[in-house]
Write an enzyme that holds these catalytic residues in place. Sequence first.
Site, PDB file in Angstrom:
ATOM      1  N   ASP A   1     -17.081  24.440   9.549  1.00 19.16           N
ATOM      2  CA  ASP A   1     -15.527  23.387   9.590  1.00 19.16           C
ATOM      3  C   ASP A   1     -14.664  24.036  10.597  1.00 19.16           C
ATOM      4  O   ASP A   1     -14.507  25.260  11.213  1.00 19.16           O
ATOM      5  CB  ASP A   1     -15.515  23.367   8.247  1.00 19.16           C
ATOM      6  CG  ASP A   1     -15.245  22.393   8.227  1.00 19.16           C
ATOM      7  OD1 ASP A   1     -15.697  21.250   7.232  1.00 19.16           O
ATOM      8  OD2 ASP A   1     -14.077  21.664   8.379  1.00 19.16           O
TER       9      ASP A   1
ATOM     10  N   ALA B   1     -27.599  13.973   6.236  1.00 20.85           N
ATOM     11  CA  ALA B   1     -27.235  12.719   5.072  1.00 20.85           C
ATOM     12  C   ALA B   1     -25.649  12.251   5.160  1.00 20.85           C
ATOM     13  O   ALA B   1     -25.186  11.976   4.622  1.00 20.85           O
ATOM     14  CB  ALA B   1     -27.601  13.061   3.690  1.00 20.85           C
ATOM     15  N   SER B   2     -25.054  12.540   6.416  1.00 19.57           N
ATOM     16  CA  SER B   2     -23.652  11.721   7.066  1.00 19.57           C
ATOM     17  C   SER B   2     -23.376  10.763   7.527  1.00 19.57           C
ATOM     18  O   SER B   2     -23.214  10.002   6.426  1.00 19.57           O
ATOM     19  CB  SER B   2     -22.956  13.184   7.259  1.00 19.57           C
ATOM     20  OG  SER B   2     -23.761  13.330   8.767  1.00 19.57           O
TER      21      SER B   2
ATOM     22  N   ASP C   1     -31.489  10.409   6.507  1.00 22.28           N
ATOM     23  CA  ASP C   1     -30.493   9.354   5.382  1.00 22.28           C
ATOM     24  C   ASP C   1     -30.485   8.326   6.154  1.00 22.28           C
ATOM     25  O   ASP C   1     -29.919   7.250   5.595  1.00 22.28           O
ATOM     26  CB  ASP C   1     -30.211  10.014   4.480  1.00 22.28           C
ATOM     27  CG  ASP C   1     -29.971   9.153   3.231  1.00 22.28           C
ATOM     28  OD1 ASP C   1     -30.637   8.267   2.538  1.00 22.28           O
ATOM     29  OD2 ASP C   1     -28.697   8.780   1.851  1.00 22.28           O
TER      30      ASP C   1
ATOM     31  N   GLU D   1     -28.557   0.587  11.655  1.00 15.99           N
ATOM     32  CA  GLU D   1     -29.090   0.528  10.750  1.00 15.99           C
ATOM     33  C   GLU D   1     -29.820  -0.764  10.238  1.00 15.99           C
ATOM     34  O   GLU D   1     -28.750  -1.804  10.318  1.00 15.99           O
ATOM     35  CB  GLU D   1     -28.342   0.969   9.007  1.00 15.99           C
ATOM     36  CG  GLU D   1     -28.568   2.895   9.000  1.00 15.99           C
ATOM     37  CD  GLU D   1     -28.374   3.323   8.157  1.00 15.99           C
ATOM     38  OE1 GLU D   1     -27.500   2.701   7.135  1.00 15.99           O
ATOM     39  OE2 GLU D   1     -27.692   5.172   7.987  1.00 15.99           O
TER      40      GLU D   1
ATOM     41  N   HIS E   1     -30.715   4.991   3.875  1.00 18.40           N
ATOM     42  CA  HIS E   1     -28.813   5.834   3.496  1.00 18.40           C
ATOM     43  C   HIS E   1     -29.125   5.469   1.693  1.00 18.40           C
ATOM     44  O   HIS E   1     -27.902   4.639   1.195  1.00 18.40           O
ATOM     45  CB  HIS E   1     -28.442   4.169   4.349  1.00 18.40           C
ATOM     46  CG  HIS E   1     -26.765   4.778   4.039  1.00 18.40           C
ATOM     47  ND1 HIS E   1     -25.984   4.803   4.901  1.00 18.40           N
ATOM     48  CD2 HIS E   1     -26.394   5.497   3.706  1.00 18.40           C
ATOM     49  CE1 HIS E   1     -24.901   5.089   5.344  1.00 18.40           C
ATOM     50  NE2 HIS E   1     -24.988   5.797   4.038  1.00 18.40           N
ATOM     51  N   ILE E   2     -30.260   6.035   1.555  1.00 21.35           N
ATOM     52  CA  ILE E   2     -29.321   5.846  -0.710  1.00 21.35           C
ATOM     53  C   ILE E   2     -29.307   7.883  -0.646  1.00 21.35           C
ATOM     54  O   ILE E   2     -29.534   8.046  -1.988  1.00 21.35           O
ATOM     55  CB  ILE E   2     -31.163   5.816  -0.913  1.00 21.35           C
ATOM     56  CG1 ILE E   2     -32.630   6.851   0.165  1.00 21.35           C
ATOM     57  CG2 ILE E   2     -31.654   4.547  -0.556  1.00 21.35           C
ATOM     58  CD1 ILE E   2     -33.151   7.482  -0.746  1.00 21.35           C
ATOM     59  N   GLY E   3     -28.794   8.035   0.375  1.00 24.99           N
ATOM     60  CA  GLY E   3     -28.376   9.961  -0.686  1.00 24.99           C
ATOM     61  C   GLY E   3     -27.679   9.264  -1.524  1.00 24.99           C
ATOM     62  O   GLY E   3     -27.713  10.026  -2.686  1.00 24.99           O
TER      63      GLY E   3
END
Length: 399
Positions: free
Chosen positions: A172, A229-230, A255, A260, A283-285
């Site tokens: 990070d 998934a970000s 995701d 999109e 995009h269903i995280g």
Amino acid sequence: MTRIVLFENIHPSAKEVFNAAGFDDVVTHVSALPHDELREAVRGAHVLGIRSRTQLDADIIAQAQDLQLVGCFCIGTNQVDLDAAMMRGVPVFNAPFSNTRSVAELVLGEAILLLRRIPEKNDRVHQGFWDKTADGAFEARGKTLGIIGYGNIGSQVGTLAETAGMRVIFHDVEAKLPLGNARATTSLEKLLGQSDVVTLHVPGGKATENIMNEAAIRAMKKGAILINASRGTVVDIEALHAALKSGHLSGAALDVFPSEPKSRNEPLQSPLIGMRNVILTPHIGGSTQESQENIGREVAEKLSRFLQTGTSKGAVNFPEISYQEPAGEARILHVHRNLPGAIGTLSNLMAEQGLNIVSQQLQTRGQIGYAISDVEGKVDDKIMSLLREHPITVRCDRV
């Protein structure tokens, strides 16, 4: 009466919160609207609630003359022109925590499925082939999960992964307190070289655009797995496609995508379509019943608190003022240009109208300041008009 307009089939829990707070004028739309239709739909709205598809650009925000608040019933706020909203005195709230568990579970599930080559084996069985083999299939236990971005979701992914027996490392840009047995790496390159599975949990923007480019993907272990998934812009899709075709990576799960579809009937355009070792989800995280209910409540409660007390804690584009018990006879919410003497001007205006300030909170952010003033004395329409018409005022309301 406060009019609240919700788009994109926001969970009914939001309306329940608004109604319980005394806000009954709630209009709902099941989907996002095209720009021209959206311009009409926001007329007369004091509060707008959206998800990721509704685009609130400067033009739409200017069109909504009565707009006081925006709620993004999701994590991201890229779909809102935050500066335009701020300069109109409109705070924007989101839900940074409510879908954390849902996204984390999806990521761990995808990691396990890809380690076991389940997408490919599932596809083969559907086609009539019985490929019963252990080749290329591995347990999650003992494998190293590398997390890029150790925030709310990334740290939760690590916690879940440890329960499956995985070793967790993370990188990070800010120093973060590790949870469980996770440990930080000194560089992104070290994380990529050590991880069997790499998962991304970083914000969007120029700083993270294509951080997983050709060089970064090449730095990953041969046979590793990449999960995103970000934000769709953080992975170079062409470079990922090449790495999967060459066999450098054994699998991937996405995701989110750079571009999109705008509706369920529009197909995704991607070179990854059709690859058996790739999981693609729309995009269903955070799209579980539990998370959507939690998001509905979380954001609606923030919006209701602002409407009732003016507290702006948690706003992403606005000076943050925490809740304080009201004092005096009335509370005035004043957004003003952040200029020298602004708060003195406000206080003098109130004093000239016979108002006594018994409590006052002030915060500034960039070009604007926000003051919550509890006053004694009658606050009528004349006083509010005087405050609103002053050159230093951006927005002024009373609660």
